[in-house]
Design a protein around this motif. Structure first.
Motif, PDB file in Angstrom:
ATOM      1  N   GLY A 106       0.810  -1.218   0.000  1.00 45.79           N
ATOM      2  CA  GLY A 106       0.000   0.000   0.000  1.00 45.79           C
ATOM      3  C   GLY A 106       0.836   1.258   0.000  1.00 45.79           C
ATOM      4  O   GLY A 106       2.020   1.250   0.344  1.00 45.79           O
ATOM      5  N   ALA A 107       0.194   2.348  -0.359  1.00 41.85           N
ATOM      6  CA  ALA A 107       0.899   3.625  -0.487  1.00 41.85           C
ATOM      7  C   ALA A 107       1.225   4.246   0.872  1.00 41.85           C
ATOM      8  O   ALA A 107       2.190   4.990   1.005  1.00 41.85           O
ATOM      9  N   LYS A 108       0.407   3.925   1.880  1.00 40.82           N
ATOM     10  CA  LYS A 108       0.660   4.535   3.198  1.00 40.82           C
ATOM     11  C   LYS A 108       2.030   4.100   3.728  1.00 40.82           C
ATOM     12  O   LYS A 108       2.826   4.925   4.170  1.00 40.82           O
ATOM     13  N   TYR A 131      -2.613  15.045   3.571  1.00 46.47           N
ATOM     14  CA  TYR A 131      -2.602  13.724   4.195  1.00 46.47           C
ATOM     15  C   TYR A 131      -1.519  13.725   5.298  1.00 46.47           C
ATOM     16  O   TYR A 131      -0.350  13.999   5.009  1.00 46.47           O
ATOM     17  N   TYR A 134       2.777  12.173   5.786  1.00 48.20           N
ATOM     18  CA  TYR A 134       4.072  12.724   5.359  1.00 48.20           C
ATOM     19  C   TYR A 134       4.784  13.394   6.535  1.00 48.20           C
ATOM     20  O   TYR A 134       5.971  13.174   6.764  1.00 48.20           O
ATOM     21  N   CYS A 183       0.758  15.796  -3.235  1.00 50.29           N
ATOM     22  CA  CYS A 183      -0.314  14.812  -3.348  1.00 50.29           C
ATOM     23  C   CYS A 183      -1.250  15.334  -4.435  1.00 50.29           C
ATOM     24  O   CYS A 183      -1.822  16.408  -4.291  1.00 50.29           O
ATOM     25  N   ASN A 187      -5.491  15.029  -1.123  1.00 54.85           N
ATOM     26  CA  ASN A 187      -6.354  14.697   0.004  1.00 54.85           C
ATOM     27  C   ASN A 187      -5.946  15.668   1.120  1.00 54.85           C
ATOM     28  O   ASN A 187      -4.767  15.677   1.469  1.00 54.85           O
ATOM     29  N   ASP A 215       2.523  11.633  -4.407  1.00 49.44           N
ATOM     30  CA  ASP A 215       1.495  10.659  -4.027  1.00 49.44           C
ATOM     31  C   ASP A 215       0.319  10.776  -4.996  1.00 49.44           C
ATOM     32  O   ASP A 215      -0.394  11.785  -5.004  1.00 49.44           O
ATOM     33  N   ALA A 217      -2.293   8.569  -5.168  1.00 51.91           N
ATOM     34  CA  ALA A 217      -3.257   7.542  -4.733  1.00 51.91           C
ATOM     35  C   ALA A 217      -4.638   7.732  -5.374  1.00 51.91           C
ATOM     36  O   ALA A 217      -5.399   6.775  -5.505  1.00 51.91           O
ATOM     37  N   TYR A 218      -4.956   8.975  -5.776  1.00 49.82           N
ATOM     38  CA  TYR A 218      -6.297   9.252  -6.339  1.00 49.82           C
ATOM     39  C   TYR A 218      -6.268   9.468  -7.844  1.00 49.82           C
ATOM     40  O   TYR A 218      -7.202  10.042  -8.413  1.00 49.82           O
ATOM     41  N   SER A 246      -1.587   3.408  -5.417  1.00 49.77           N
ATOM     42  CA  SER A 246      -2.334   2.507  -4.545  1.00 49.77           C
ATOM     43  C   SER A 246      -3.430   1.809  -5.328  1.00 49.77           C
ATOM     44  O   SER A 246      -3.962   2.376  -6.284  1.00 49.77           O
ATOM     45  N   SER A 248      -6.019   0.975  -3.556  1.00 48.06           N
ATOM     46  CA  SER A 248      -7.097   1.146  -2.577  1.00 48.06           C
ATOM     47  C   SER A 248      -8.290   1.919  -3.124  1.00 48.06           C
ATOM     48  O   SER A 248      -9.429   1.524  -2.941  1.00 48.06           O
ATOM     49  N   LYS A 249      -8.003   3.030  -3.776  1.00 46.14           N
ATOM     50  CA  LYS A 249      -9.104   3.910  -4.152  1.00 46.14           C
ATOM     51  C   LYS A 249      -9.602   3.659  -5.565  1.00 46.14           C
ATOM     52  O   LYS A 249     -10.704   4.021  -5.907  1.00 46.14           O
ATOM     53  N   ARG A 257      -5.031  -4.715   0.457  1.00 46.26           N
ATOM     54  CA  ARG A 257      -3.683  -4.150   0.591  1.00 46.26           C
ATOM     55  C   ARG A 257      -2.781  -4.440  -0.612  1.00 46.26           C
ATOM     56  O   ARG A 257      -2.282  -5.549  -0.796  1.00 46.26           O
ATOM     57  N   LEU A 258      -2.596  -3.448  -1.430  1.00 47.43           N
ATOM     58  CA  LEU A 258      -1.637  -3.525  -2.534  1.00 47.43           C
ATOM     59  C   LEU A 258      -1.349  -2.118  -3.045  1.00 47.43           C
ATOM     60  O   LEU A 258      -2.261  -1.290  -3.139  1.00 47.43           O
TER      61      LEU A 258
END
Ligand code: PLP
Length: 402
Positions: A106-108, A131, A134, A183, A187, A215, A217-218, A246, A248-249, A257-258
């Motif tokens: 995951g990205a987190k 977010y 960081y 990001c 977010n 990042d 992620a979106y 990610s 996730s979204k 989780r990936l």
């Protein structure tokens, strides 16, 4: 024995626990209230059928000696790295190769762990609001100085305000940072940097020997042509940027989780390749994302998977549009929501928490106070498109009464 006292410096992430406590208390006092939660950053739609099928098949393979898999390769299975390189990058004209992609859970974790490649003296710059991972991961590493309770800021961090006054586009800082966290889409604001705006940062990082932690992620929510899907769509990024992605979204993998991180081979600082450092770090501290998850990840890139996840994204984006347009009609100043599931509204005279209380009390709707994402988030509020369509429509209806 001495512990890492940097952990003690963290003021504590009270945001979501305070929200949960307030909502629970309200629910207890008003059992008749049907509370709608639009504060969530978690997805709600189930994993798409073709991806579930791939997971079932991978589980089955694990149950037979001929197809059983043990430890995965530290950096990820080639089948997934190649699918990512082809679909997410090369198809869009970005120069990223399979061996520059590091598969993870995951990205987190990745955007929290990446800071260990840099010296304790490295100075970080972050957008405000953003977010929280960081900053917090750098606090733990002792890079951030002291916490100033009054201003809600760390003494040794360069904050890049992103507010309606600057169109949520961070200005270049006066002091030069070593690490710049961006990001995009952001977010919590849901706003984006377009190609030209991102190019300014890439040029700046190259000119100042800084590294951008990007990042994305979106990324899957981007609708507008001029918003890049990757920092590697920008000339010069290969020598100054790391990108986090990610599943996730875009594919609902928050519980599966990936994710993955891209580090180009050209990214070299002090004569050392960050790609080699991260490979070494993965090899030492990570034993590879599970086969079942990586097979599920591969299914995301299949024709059916792509069609299914696009449908889910459309669903969330329809919700974001209902919120964005509904609130605009009601006279709110609203932002984001166009390339992101997040809608960011200005709360006017009221503080973020006053608005939270009023929204809960009068409309029975839960959102997230902007001040929880950084001091410049005060007087803003985040609503998300991750709820059900029906509840989203009802929530906006109820807000008419405010
Ligand atoms: N990056 C941003 C900006 C996020 O908002 C989130 C989750 O909310 C993540 C990363 C976490 O991604 P993952 O679930 O892959 O760890």
């Amino acid at each position: 024995m001495k512990i890492n006292h940097n952990y003690q410096k963290l003021p504590g992430s009270y945001l979501f626990s305070t929200i949960a406590k307030k909502v629970a208390a309200y629910g207890k006092e008003h059992p008749e209230a049907e509370i709608i939660r639009l504060g969530i950053g978690d997805v709600t739609l189930p994993i798409a059928p073709s991806i579930v099928k791939a997971m079932h098949e991978a589980v089955e393979e694990m149950g037979h000696a001929e197809t059983f898999r043990g430890y995965a390769p530290d950096l990820g299975y080639d089948f997934l790295r190649e699918a990512i390189a082809k679909t997410d990058y090369q198809r869009l004209g970005c120069e990223v190769f399979a061996d520059e992609i590091f598969i993870s859970d995951g990205a987190k974790c990745d955007c929290g762990n990446i800071q260990e490649l840099f010296s304790a003296e490295a100075k970080i710059a972050v957008c405000d609001p953003v977010y929280p991972v960081y900053v917090d991961s750098n606090v733990m590493a002792g890079r951030t100085g002291e916490w100033d309770e009054t201003f809600g800021r760390w003494s040794n961090v360069i904050y890049l305000p992103c507010t309606k006054e600057n169109g949520f586009v961070p200005e270049l800082p006066k002091e030069t940072p070593d690490l710049i966290y961006l990001c995009n889409p952001n977010n919590p604001t849901g706003t984006t940097l377009n190609r030209e705006q991102l190019k300014v940062w890439v040029d700046y990082a190259n000119a100042h020997d800084a590294v951008i932690m990007y990042d994305a992620a979106y990324e899957a929510y981007i609708q507008e042509e001029d918003v890049p899907h990757s920092i590697f769509a920008i000339d010069g990024a290969r020598s100054c940027a790391v990108e986090f992605r990610s599943f996730s979204k875009n594919a609902g993998f928050t519980g599966v989780r990936l994710g993955f991180t891209v580090i180009p081979k050209e990214l070299v600082r002090e004569g050392v390749s960050l790609h080699s450092m991260w490979a070494r770090r993965h090899g030492t501290k990570y034993n590879g994302a599970p086969y079942i998850q990586q097979k599920a990840g591969l299914a995301v890139y299949g024709d059916e998977g792509q069609r299914e996840i696009r449908e889910q994204i459309r669903y969330y984006m329809r919700n974001a549009k209902v919120i964005y347009e509904g609130l605009k009609k009601l006279g709110y100043e609203v932002f984001g929501g166009v390339n992101s599931p997040y809608v960011w509204l200005h709360t006017g005279e009221r503080s973020s928490w006053e608005f939270f209380d009023e929204l809960l009390d009068k409309a029975h709707v839960v959102g997230t106070p902007g001040s929880g994402f950084g001091p410049e988030g005060e007087h803003y509020f985040r609503l998300t498109g991750f709820g059900s369509y029906e509840n989203t429509v009802r929530a906006v209806e109820r807000m008419k009464g405010l």
